[in-house]
Design a protein around this motif. Structure first.
Motif, PDB file in Angstrom:
ATOM      1  N   SER A   1       7.705  -1.996 -31.745  1.00 22.65           N
ATOM      2  CA  SER A   1       7.015  -1.495 -30.866  1.00 22.65           C
ATOM      3  C   SER A   1       7.029  -2.130 -29.543  1.00 22.65           C
ATOM      4  N   PRO A   2       6.836  -1.502 -28.245  1.00 26.32           N
ATOM      5  CA  PRO A   2       7.085  -1.995 -27.071  1.00 26.32           C
ATOM      6  C   PRO A   2       5.559  -2.586 -27.029  1.00 26.32           C
ATOM      7  N   ARG A   3       5.382  -3.437 -25.983  1.00 29.94           N
ATOM      8  CA  ARG A   3       4.020  -4.079 -25.411  1.00 29.94           C
ATOM      9  C   ARG A   3       3.697  -3.007 -24.368  1.00 29.94           C
ATOM     10  N   TYR A   4       2.609  -2.242 -24.505  1.00 32.45           N
ATOM     11  CA  TYR A   4       2.065  -1.296 -23.533  1.00 32.45           C
ATOM     12  C   TYR A   4       1.899  -1.941 -22.347  1.00 32.45           C
ATOM     13  N   TRP A   5       0.832  -2.925 -22.339  1.00 29.91           N
ATOM     14  CA  TRP A   5       0.196  -3.635 -21.205  1.00 29.91           C
ATOM     15  C   TRP A   5       1.250  -4.159 -20.286  1.00 29.91           C
ATOM     16  N   ARG A   6       2.404  -4.766 -20.849  1.00 29.55           N
ATOM     17  CA  ARG A   6       3.360  -5.463 -20.176  1.00 29.55           C
ATOM     18  C   ARG A   6       4.145  -4.537 -19.190  1.00 29.55           C
ATOM     19  N   PHE A   7       4.347  -3.216 -19.969  1.00 28.93           N
ATOM     20  CA  PHE A   7       4.855  -1.969 -19.232  1.00 28.93           C
ATOM     21  C   PHE A   7       3.838  -1.587 -18.043  1.00 28.93           C
ATOM     22  N   LEU A   8       2.690  -1.680 -18.205  1.00 28.96           N
ATOM     23  CA  LEU A   8       1.686  -1.381 -17.231  1.00 28.96           C
ATOM     24  C   LEU A   8       1.545  -2.282 -16.298  1.00 28.96           C
ATOM     25  N   VAL A   9       1.603  -3.434 -16.474  1.00 25.91           N
ATOM     26  CA  VAL A   9       1.625  -4.481 -15.306  1.00 25.91           C
ATOM     27  C   VAL A   9       2.754  -4.485 -14.770  1.00 25.91           C
ATOM     28  N   ILE A  10       3.931  -4.339 -15.187  1.00 20.85           N
ATOM     29  CA  ILE A  10       5.324  -4.134 -14.504  1.00 20.85           C
ATOM     30  C   ILE A  10       5.237  -3.129 -13.613  1.00 20.85           C
ATOM     31  N   GLY A  11       4.751  -1.972 -14.126  1.00 22.76           N
ATOM     32  CA  GLY A  11       4.764  -0.769 -13.228  1.00 22.76           C
ATOM     33  C   GLY A  11       3.656  -1.023 -11.834  1.00 22.76           C
ATOM     34  N   ALA A  12       2.416  -1.740 -12.355  1.00 24.63           N
ATOM     35  CA  ALA A  12       1.534  -2.043 -11.142  1.00 24.63           C
ATOM     36  C   ALA A  12       2.192  -2.874 -10.000  1.00 24.63           C
ATOM     37  N   PHE A  13       2.793  -3.943 -10.638  1.00 32.33           N
ATOM     38  CA  PHE A  13       3.522  -4.964  -9.693  1.00 32.33           C
ATOM     39  C   PHE A  13       4.576  -4.022  -8.832  1.00 32.33           C
ATOM     40  N   VAL A  14       5.438  -3.148  -9.418  1.00 28.15           N
ATOM     41  CA  VAL A  14       6.369  -2.552  -8.614  1.00 28.15           C
ATOM     42  C   VAL A  14       5.550  -1.541  -7.603  1.00 28.15           C
ATOM     43  N   GLY A  15       4.367  -0.917  -8.109  1.00 26.91           N
ATOM     44  CA  GLY A  15       3.715  -0.236  -7.170  1.00 26.91           C
ATOM     45  C   GLY A  15       3.066  -0.917  -5.846  1.00 26.91           C
ATOM     46  N   ILE A  16       2.598  -2.012  -6.121  1.00 24.43           N
ATOM     47  CA  ILE A  16       2.227  -2.945  -5.193  1.00 24.43           C
ATOM     48  C   ILE A  16       3.522  -3.250  -4.158  1.00 24.43           C
ATOM     49  N   ILE A  17       4.718  -3.333  -4.631  1.00 28.06           N
ATOM     50  CA  ILE A  17       5.851  -3.719  -3.563  1.00 28.06           C
ATOM     51  C   ILE A  17       6.093  -2.617  -2.867  1.00 28.06           C
ATOM     52  N   ALA A  18       6.061  -1.309  -3.702  1.00 27.42           N
ATOM     53  CA  ALA A  18       6.271   0.107  -3.094  1.00 27.42           C
ATOM     54  C   ALA A  18       5.281   0.250  -1.906  1.00 27.42           C
ATOM     55  N   ALA A  19       3.936   0.104  -2.181  1.00 28.42           N
ATOM     56  CA  ALA A  19       2.854   0.493  -1.034  1.00 28.42           C
ATOM     57  C   ALA A  19       3.232  -0.634   0.114  1.00 28.42           C
ATOM     58  N   LEU A  20       3.595  -1.781  -0.127  1.00 32.09           N
ATOM     59  CA  LEU A  20       3.957  -2.449   1.184  1.00 32.09           C
ATOM     60  C   LEU A  20       5.149  -2.121   1.756  1.00 32.09           C
ATOM     61  N   VAL A  21       6.123  -1.690   1.090  1.00 30.94           N
ATOM     62  CA  VAL A  21       7.229  -1.277   1.875  1.00 30.94           C
ATOM     63  C   VAL A  21       6.980   0.100   2.771  1.00 30.94           C
ATOM     64  N   LEU A  22       6.251   0.947   1.860  1.00 34.97           N
ATOM     65  CA  LEU A  22       5.766   2.237   2.587  1.00 34.97           C
ATOM     66  C   LEU A  22       4.883   2.193   3.737  1.00 34.97           C
ATOM     67  N   THR A  23       4.049   1.101   3.462  1.00 28.30           N
ATOM     68  CA  THR A  23       3.028   0.841   5.012  1.00 28.30           C
ATOM     69  C   THR A  23       3.867   0.652   6.080  1.00 28.30           C
ATOM     70  N   PHE A  24       5.026  -0.006   5.926  1.00 30.50           N
ATOM     71  CA  PHE A  24       5.852  -0.520   7.373  1.00 30.50           C
ATOM     72  C   PHE A  24       6.963   0.324   7.422  1.00 30.50           C
ATOM     73  N   ALA A  25       7.105   1.308   6.353  1.00 32.49           N
ATOM     74  CA  ALA A  25       8.266   2.176   6.933  1.00 32.49           C
ATOM     75  C   ALA A  25       8.082   3.384   7.838  1.00 32.49           C
ATOM     76  N   PHE A  26       6.705   3.783   8.009  1.00 29.89           N
ATOM     77  CA  PHE A  26       6.553   4.916   8.648  1.00 29.89           C
ATOM     78  C   PHE A  26       5.831   4.256  10.176  1.00 29.89           C
ATOM     79  N   PRO A  27       5.910   4.886  11.026  1.00 26.02           N
ATOM     80  CA  PRO A  27       5.080   4.399  12.507  1.00 26.02           C
ATOM     81  C   PRO A  27       3.746   4.441  12.183  1.00 26.02           C
ATOM     82  N   THR A  28       3.052   3.656  12.933  1.00 22.56           N
ATOM     83  CA  THR A  28       1.671   3.630  13.090  1.00 22.56           C
ATOM     84  C   THR A  28       0.821   4.623  13.538  1.00 22.56           C
ATOM     85  N   SER A  29      -0.445   4.693  13.176  1.00 23.47           N
ATOM     86  CA  SER A  29      -1.216   6.056  13.546  1.00 23.47           C
ATOM     87  C   SER A  29      -2.097   5.388  14.054  1.00 23.47           C
ATOM     88  N   PRO A  30      -2.717   6.072  15.439  1.00 21.24           N
ATOM     89  CA  PRO A  30      -4.090   5.486  16.119  1.00 21.24           C
ATOM     90  C   PRO A  30      -5.133   5.832  15.384  1.00 21.24           C
TER      91      PRO A  30
END
Length: 152
Positions: free
Chosen positions: A38-67
């Motif tokens: 059986s897979p370890r679900y907590w490991r999947f959740l932590v890896i998904g959260a880490f990928v989410g942090i990276i995606a949020a960082l990339v998306l923050t700088f991918a779009f133009p800034t708003s005033p």
């Protein structure tokens, strides 16, 4: 020794030490158990959260800034959304892996040995149910082997 009233003081009750040569009752039983990985679900959740942090960082700088919003506010909002989305996606992948591994369930023979002090109800009772030995068998079953350990 006497107490304050002049009466002899009761002797201190020392805990009785268990006898080293007490009798034990051994109950043997065997049965079948299902073994699967059986897979370890907590490991999947932590890896998904880490990928989410990276995606949020990339998306923050991918779009133009708003005033209206600072980069920190945009990153915080995207962080909340991305962690939830990517964490849920990773858990979904974990469930799919669990379902695919469920098809590889193996049934193995398992032996159980219970050792109790003699005279206790658990030691005097014979095992019942599907895990008990077959009628007509005498003596304990064969000792456990590495064959039924469930490891591959």
């Amino acid at each position: 020794m006497t107490d304050a009233t002049g009466q002899p003081a009761p002797e201190a009750q020392l805990p009785s030490e268990p006898a080293t040569d007490t009798e034990v009752a051994t109950v043997y039983s065997s049965g079948s158990v299902a073994v699967r990985r059986s897979p370890r679900y907590w490991r999947f959740l932590v890896i998904g959260a880490f990928v989410g942090i990276i995606a949020a960082l990339v998306l923050t700088f991918a779009f133009p800034t708003s005033p209206d919003y600072s980069l920190t506010q945009v990153f915080g909002f995207l962080l909340l959304v991305c962690i939830v989305v990517f964490g849920a996606a990773a858990l979904g992948i974990g469930l799919l892996i669990d379902r695919s591994m469920a098809r590889r369930t193996r049934i193995v023979r398992a032996d159980r040995v219970d050792v109790h002090p003699a005279g206790t109800p658990a030691a005097d009772a014979e095992p019942t149910g599907p895990a008990s030995a077959e009628p007509g068998e005498s003596g304990p079953p064969n000792p456990p082997t590495a064959e039924g350990s469930g490891r591959s």
